[in-house]
Structures are given as C-alpha cells and as structure tokens.
Motif scaffolding. Structure first.
Motif, PDB file in Angstrom:
ATOM      1  N   LYS A  53       0.838  -1.208   0.000  1.00 13.71           N
ATOM      2  CA  LYS A  53       0.000   0.000   0.000  1.00 13.71           C
ATOM      3  C   LYS A  53       0.864   1.245   0.000  1.00 13.71           C
ATOM      4  CE  LYS A  53      -3.863   2.218   2.406  1.00 13.71           C
ATOM      5  NZ  LYS A  53      -4.800   2.140   3.563  1.00 13.71           N
ATOM      6  N   TRP A  54       1.936   1.236   0.784  1.00 14.83           N
ATOM      7  CA  TRP A  54       2.878   2.373   0.816  1.00 14.83           C
ATOM      8  C   TRP A  54       3.491   2.582  -0.562  1.00 14.83           C
ATOM      9  CZ3 TRP A  54       8.191   2.075  -0.191  1.00 14.83           C
ATOM     10  CH2 TRP A  54       8.897   3.263  -0.001  1.00 14.83           C
ATOM     11  N   PHE A  55       3.946   1.500  -1.193  1.00 20.05           N
ATOM     12  CA  PHE A  55       4.605   1.636  -2.485  1.00 20.05           C
ATOM     13  C   PHE A  55       3.663   2.218  -3.529  1.00 20.05           C
ATOM     14  CE2 PHE A  55       6.009   0.246  -6.645  1.00 20.05           C
ATOM     15  CZ  PHE A  55       7.339   0.672  -6.627  1.00 20.05           C
ATOM     16  N   ILE A  56       2.434   1.734  -3.567  1.00 18.76           N
ATOM     17  CA  ILE A  56       1.474   2.246  -4.544  1.00 18.76           C
ATOM     18  C   ILE A  56       1.138   3.705  -4.244  1.00 18.76           C
ATOM     19  CG2 ILE A  56      -0.896   2.033  -5.385  1.00 18.76           C
ATOM     20  CD1 ILE A  56       1.101   0.032  -6.567  1.00 18.76           C
ATOM     21  N   ASN A  57       1.033   4.068  -2.981  1.00 21.34           N
ATOM     22  CA  ASN A  57       0.819   5.479  -2.625  1.00 21.34           C
ATOM     23  C   ASN A  57       1.952   6.349  -3.141  1.00 21.34           C
ATOM     24  OD1 ASN A  57      -1.567   4.981  -1.303  1.00 21.34           O
ATOM     25  ND2 ASN A  57      -0.685   4.985   0.748  1.00 21.34           N
ATOM     26  N   ARG A  58       3.187   5.863  -3.009  1.00 21.22           N
ATOM     27  CA  ARG A  58       4.342   6.635  -3.475  1.00 21.22           C
ATOM     28  C   ARG A  58       4.370   6.702  -5.004  1.00 21.22           C
ATOM     29  NH1 ARG A  58       3.993   9.688  -0.492  1.00 21.22           N
ATOM     30  NH2 ARG A  58       5.601  10.741  -1.705  1.00 21.22           N
ATOM     31  N   TYR A  59       3.982   5.600  -5.641  1.00 20.43           N
ATOM     32  CA  TYR A  59       3.955   5.599  -7.109  1.00 20.43           C
ATOM     33  C   TYR A  59       2.953   6.628  -7.618  1.00 20.43           C
ATOM     34  CZ  TYR A  59       3.915   3.860 -11.893  1.00 20.43           C
ATOM     35  OH  TYR A  59       4.029   3.773 -13.256  1.00 20.43           O
ATOM     36  N   LYS A  60       1.801   6.699  -6.977  1.00 16.30           N
ATOM     37  CA  LYS A  60       0.796   7.682  -7.372  1.00 16.30           C
ATOM     38  C   LYS A  60       1.262   9.106  -7.081  1.00 16.30           C
ATOM     39  CE  LYS A  60      -3.213   4.651  -6.716  1.00 16.30           C
ATOM     40  NZ  LYS A  60      -4.412   4.380  -5.882  1.00 16.30           N
ATOM     41  N   ALA A  61       2.019   9.272  -5.984  1.00 18.25           N
ATOM     42  CA  ALA A  61       2.536  10.593  -5.625  1.00 18.25           C
ATOM     43  C   ALA A  61       3.669  11.035  -6.543  1.00 18.25           C
ATOM     44  CB  ALA A  61       3.009  10.600  -4.171  1.00 18.25           C
ATOM     45  N   GLY A  62       4.318  10.067  -7.185  1.00 17.96           N
ATOM     46  CA  GLY A  62       5.368  10.395  -8.146  1.00 17.96           C
ATOM     47  C   GLY A  62       6.781  10.337  -7.603  1.00 17.96           C
ATOM     48  N   PHE A  63       6.938  10.109  -6.311  1.00 21.14           N
ATOM     49  CA  PHE A  63       8.293  10.022  -5.747  1.00 21.14           C
ATOM     50  C   PHE A  63       8.245   9.264  -4.429  1.00 21.14           C
ATOM     51  CE2 PHE A  63       6.570  13.546  -3.377  1.00 21.14           C
ATOM     52  CZ  PHE A  63       7.205  13.506  -2.142  1.00 21.14           C
ATOM     53  N   LEU A  64       9.434   8.834  -3.986  1.00 25.93           N
ATOM     54  CA  LEU A  64       9.591   8.255  -2.653  1.00 25.93           C
ATOM     55  C   LEU A  64      10.946   8.672  -2.105  1.00 25.93           C
ATOM     56  CD1 LEU A  64      11.723   5.713  -3.123  1.00 25.93           C
ATOM     57  CD2 LEU A  64       9.663   4.544  -3.875  1.00 25.93           C
ATOM     58  N   ASP A  65      11.093   8.565  -0.788  1.00 21.50           N
ATOM     59  CA  ASP A  65      12.335   8.925  -0.116  1.00 21.50           C
ATOM     60  C   ASP A  65      12.951   7.692   0.534  1.00 21.50           C
ATOM     61  OD1 ASP A  65      12.169  11.669  -0.726  1.00 21.50           O
ATOM     62  OD2 ASP A  65      10.831  12.033   0.972  1.00 21.50           O
ATOM     63  N   VAL A  66      14.289   7.639   0.504  1.00 18.50           N
ATOM     64  CA  VAL A  66      15.007   6.497   1.061  1.00 18.50           C
ATOM     65  C   VAL A  66      16.149   7.003   1.933  1.00 18.50           C
ATOM     66  CG1 VAL A  66      16.263   4.375   0.560  1.00 18.50           C
ATOM     67  CG2 VAL A  66      14.516   5.190  -1.043  1.00 18.50           C
ATOM     68  N   ARG A  67      16.153   6.584   3.194  1.00 24.43           N
ATOM     69  CA  ARG A  67      17.263   6.953   4.074  1.00 24.43           C
ATOM     70  C   ARG A  67      18.499   6.126   3.739  1.00 24.43           C
ATOM     71  NH1 ARG A  67      16.129  10.449   7.911  1.00 24.43           N
ATOM     72  NH2 ARG A  67      14.000  10.601   8.729  1.00 24.43           N
ATOM     73  N   ASN A  68      19.651   6.777   3.801  1.00 20.95           N
ATOM     74  CA  ASN A  68      20.905   6.055   3.672  1.00 20.95           C
ATOM     75  C   ASN A  68      21.071   5.180   4.924  1.00 20.95           C
ATOM     76  OD1 ASN A  68      23.791   5.449   3.981  1.00 20.95           O
ATOM     77  ND2 ASN A  68      24.086   6.840   2.271  1.00 20.95           N
ATOM     78  N   PRO A  69      21.243   3.860   4.768  1.00 17.70           N
ATOM     79  CA  PRO A  69      21.312   2.986   5.941  1.00 17.70           C
ATOM     80  C   PRO A  69      22.524   3.241   6.830  1.00 17.70           C
ATOM     81  CG  PRO A  69      21.840   1.771   3.936  1.00 17.70           C
ATOM     82  CD  PRO A  69      21.332   3.112   3.504  1.00 17.70           C
ATOM     83  N   PHE A  70      23.548   3.901   6.290  1.00 19.00           N
ATOM     84  CA  PHE A  70      24.757   4.162   7.063  1.00 19.00           C
ATOM     85  C   PHE A  70      24.820   5.597   7.579  1.00 19.00           C
ATOM     86  CE2 PHE A  70      25.663   0.965   3.781  1.00 19.00           C
ATOM     87  CZ  PHE A  70      25.905  -0.120   4.608  1.00 19.00           C
TER      88      PHE A  70
END
Length: 295
Positions: free
Chosen positions: A17-34
């Motif tokens: 559900k999160w992924f599809i929400n982001r796809y519809k929004a046009g972008f997503l954010d990803v934290r650098n794991p380090f």
C-alpha cells in the motif's frame, strides 16, 4: 535507474500500500542505511524499470495494472517450515500467487529463487531434491527460470545457529544438488542457475546468468547500465540498482535472513511505518538532508 523493491525488506508482502501510494505521488524517499540523515529522493519519472523481490506477491498483484513501468519479479520459494521461516504464509498460497503473477507479467519476467539452500539433520540433500522436484512440477508452464543460492555467514545466521543447526555442504553435496536440480529443471522446461556464488554448478548443467544481467536490463529498457560494483560480493555481475527498502523491517522473521541483522529492533521499526509517509519507516525530520537521486 532501476529500482530494487527490495533486498532490504519485503516491501511487496508487507508494504505494498505504501509503495502504490508513493507511485501515485510520483516520488519516494530512502534513508541512507549508514548515514540516516541523508535521504535520497527518487522520482518515478527517472525510473526505467522495477525489480520486485518478495516471498509473497499476493498483496501487490491487484495493483500491478497501475504500474506503467517494465517490471520483473523474483519470488523466493523454499521448502522450510515455520521454525525457520516464522511468518511466511502457506506455500500453496504462494504457488497460487506465482501462477497469477505469471499470467500478468509473463514467464520471461518471472524468476523463482530457491534461496538459500542449507542442510541439517532434517533438511537433507534428499529432502531438497524432492522439494525442488515438487516445486518445478507445481509451476510447470508458469515459470522458466530458477535461481539457487547457498546460505552465507550472516550475523543473523550466526545468531540463530541453535535453530538452523547447519551442516557444511561437501563437494559431493554440491554435485548431488547440481546434477539433480539440472535434470529436474530440464524435465519441466526450466533453467536453473546461481547468481554471485563461488560454487556456480556449471559443471553439472546449471546455466551462467545473473539476477538482472546487463543484456536483460537492455531488453527491458533499451538502455545500458553499469555493473553493481558497490556490492561487497565480487562475484555479482548484476546491473546497478537502487534499493528502496530499510533493514530490520521484514516481518517474515526468517532465521537465515541477512536483512534482519538485529531482530530486537524489528517490531519497534515496524511500528514506525505509515503508508502515507514518503519514507518506508517514519517521517522526514527538519534536519534531514534531501538530495534527488538520478542514478
């Protein structure tokens, strides 16, 4: 760029559900794991293809018509029981999901991962051969490509040795797997391969290929990509991908998993998930440094 969704957690199974929400929004954010304050912003307009990796494709299947991007799926299907794969759903349901998926995206874009192989007093070589034959028989006509890998010395593996009780694979064990898996796959019109393994089993009939080769990426997108040389495994020859997941957030709780290296944090992290956030876990902070990721 090619998105990997995801090698760090099972986005498809738990966060579709999160992924599809982001796809519809046009972008997503990803934290650098380090460096968690560093956030990559990825616009789907810059995404040329998506590789989904999951143990359960069912939550995303109904949303697939909404995704207007070339996509491939890697679905992991192993014969282990719930003492090893604690929260993985019934394997018959996964089989049904794979069949539905195959009809939607086609056999060329679907890989099954029999991954990882380990042996102990219960999960013997003979057990794996019988399980692999059953898997191929059930998926005959729906799948053409199977990827095999062997268990690695991850932190989570060491922490769960009392459950896994792994025995070392001998040269004869590798030969038995190679010869039998190759023969079984051939019987059901499938190929079987390893990826990024020291023991590639080519001698016994496995084919040489990658999880996502430069040739196949070009076929998907008509573009060339650099090799994924940021990975520690020098045997990996896959093209570069951008992972959108976060470690220690997969609720399958598999005892061999590399992505859950601190099980004590999983429940705490999962509580931070909100399907309306641009991040998989939590929300952006005022002092986060956001940079647009292009490649």
């Amino acid at each position: 760029m090619i998105l990997m969704v995801s090698g760090r957690t099972d986005v498809v199974a738990f966060y579709s559900k999160w992924f599809i929400n982001r796809y519809k929004a046009g972008f997503l954010d990803v934290r650098n794991p380090f460096y968690p304050k560093n956030v990559s912003r990825i616009y789907f307009s810059d995404v040329e293809a998506i590789m989904f990796c999951t143990k359960n494709p069912l939550p995303l299947i109904d949303f697939l018509p909404q995704i207007n991007k070339p996509m491939i799926f890697h679905v992991t299907l192993t014969p282990y029981k719930n003492e090893i794969e604690v929260n993985v759903i019934d394997k018959s349901k996964i089989i049904d999901g794979i069949k539905k998926l195959s009809k939607i995206i086609g056999t060329d874009n679907l890989y099954i991962r029999y991954d990882p192989i380990f042996i102990n007093d219960y999960y013997t070589i003979d057990y794996h051969i019988k399980a692999f034959n059953k898997l191929c028989k059930l998926l005959n006509g729906y799948v053409k490509k199977i990827i095999v890998s062997f268990i690695d010395d991850y932190k989570n593996v060491r922490n769960n040795m009392n459950i896994l009780k792994i025995k070392e694979l001998s040269t004869n064990d590798y030969e038995m797997i190679g010869l039998n898996f190759s023969k079984i796959a051939l019987n059901y019109n499938m190929t079987v391969q390893t990826c990024a393994e020291e023991t590639n089993l080519l001698t016994y009939g496995f084919i040489q290929d990658e999880c996502l080769s430069s040739e196949y990426a070009f076929k998907l997108t008509n573009k060339k990509y650099k090799r994924w040389n940021g990975r520690k495994n020098t045997n990996c020859k896959c093209v570069r991908m951008v992972d959108v997941g976060e470690y220690n957030t997969c609720n399958h709780l598999c005892k061999y998993c590399y992505a859950n290296f601190d099980e004590s944090k999983i429940n705490e992290n999962i509580k931070l998930h909100n399907p309306t956030s641009s991040l998989l876990m939590g929300f952006l902070n005022k002092d986060d440094i956001i940079k647009i990721r292009k490649e």
